[in-house]
Design an enzyme around this catalytic site. Sequence first.
Site, PDB file in Angstrom:
ATOM      1  CE  LYS A 175      -1.981  -1.332   3.764  1.00  0.00           C
ATOM      2  NZ  LYS A 175      -2.841  -1.576   4.932  1.00  0.00           N
ATOM      3  CB  THR A 206      -7.147   8.240   7.247  1.00  0.00           C
ATOM      4  OG1 THR A 206      -6.010   8.697   8.010  1.00  0.00           O
ATOM      5  CG2 THR A 206      -7.453   9.253   6.149  1.00  0.00           C
ATOM      6  N   GLY A 208      -8.222   3.579  10.896  1.00  0.00           N
ATOM      7  CA  GLY A 208      -8.830   2.307  10.543  1.00  0.00           C
ATOM      8  C   GLY A 208      -8.717   1.923   9.080  1.00  0.00           C
ATOM      9  CB  THR A 209      -6.977   3.503   6.198  1.00  0.00           C
ATOM     10  OG1 THR A 209      -7.441   4.803   6.526  1.00  0.00           O
ATOM     11  CG2 THR A 209      -6.973   3.328   4.693  1.00  0.00           C
ATOM     12  N   GLY A 210      -6.254   0.673   7.201  1.00  0.00           N
ATOM     13  CA  GLY A 210      -5.643  -0.619   6.903  1.00  0.00           C
ATOM     14  C   GLY A 210      -6.526  -1.794   7.287  1.00  0.00           C
ATOM     15  CB  CYS A 211      -8.553  -2.484  10.305  1.00  0.00           C
ATOM     16  SG  CYS A 211      -7.283  -2.205  11.554  1.00  0.00           S
TER      17      CYS A 211
END
Length: 265
Positions: A175, A206, A208-211
């Site tokens: 990412k 932003t 929590g984007t990865g989860c």
Amino acid sequence: MTVPARVLTIAGSDSGGGAGIQADLKTMLALGAHGMSVVTAVTAQNSVGVQGAWELPVEAVRAQYRSVVDDIGVQAVKTGMLASPALVTTVSELLADVGVPVVVDPVSVSKHGDRLLADDALDAVRTRLLPRATVTTPNLDEVAELTGIVVTDEVGMRRAAGRLLSYGPRWVLVKGGHLSGDAVDLLTDGREEHWLRATRHDNRHTHGTGCTLASAVSVGLAWGLTVPDAVRRAKEYVTGAIAAGFALGAGIGPVDHGWELRART
């Protein structure tokens, strides 16, 4: 009655509701799946940081997993915060014969810079967990920790992806959201390359984007999509969630997991 796809998240709890187990379950619901959980750690967390974290005993993690998998069954699994070598090893052993797609989000640092993975757990992630992954979804900070490669451009993303593939996952999604310009990600299995680009939204909320992205990928795989199609759909979903992210508390607010549902009403 149609039973929705069953997706299991193995991750830590975020008391503020923006990331971790809470973000995973919101994403799964929003995308039409039935989410289930194995809690690996409890955090005291809000919009400004992580005030405390307590990992659960491996016996508790193992019992939760067996309780869900042996009775309800799963069609995809997503892993997040595992904190310690013991938890990484335990989860890796549990996933050895699960027989469904596994999405590994190698969570090491929170959005606020708080440490969520012990330094001595990195080797277990490389040698035990990543070989179980259908796809792994590291951001550039996690790439640097796992590979030693500091990515500054798209050439570096390709180099890092090759190193990550050497650890055993079938696919790697690097990412590139921490780079400047458009939000670009690289998905590859060493043969195919898929560059996914999206306009960067000027929104600081932003958390929590990865989860959210990893959970959305797991839902797509549970529904039977190919890895490239599941990742493309997840990218579209999380891009919309970032655009709709909202202020909460005094710091960084969460992405909006329900943005598509609200857009339909």
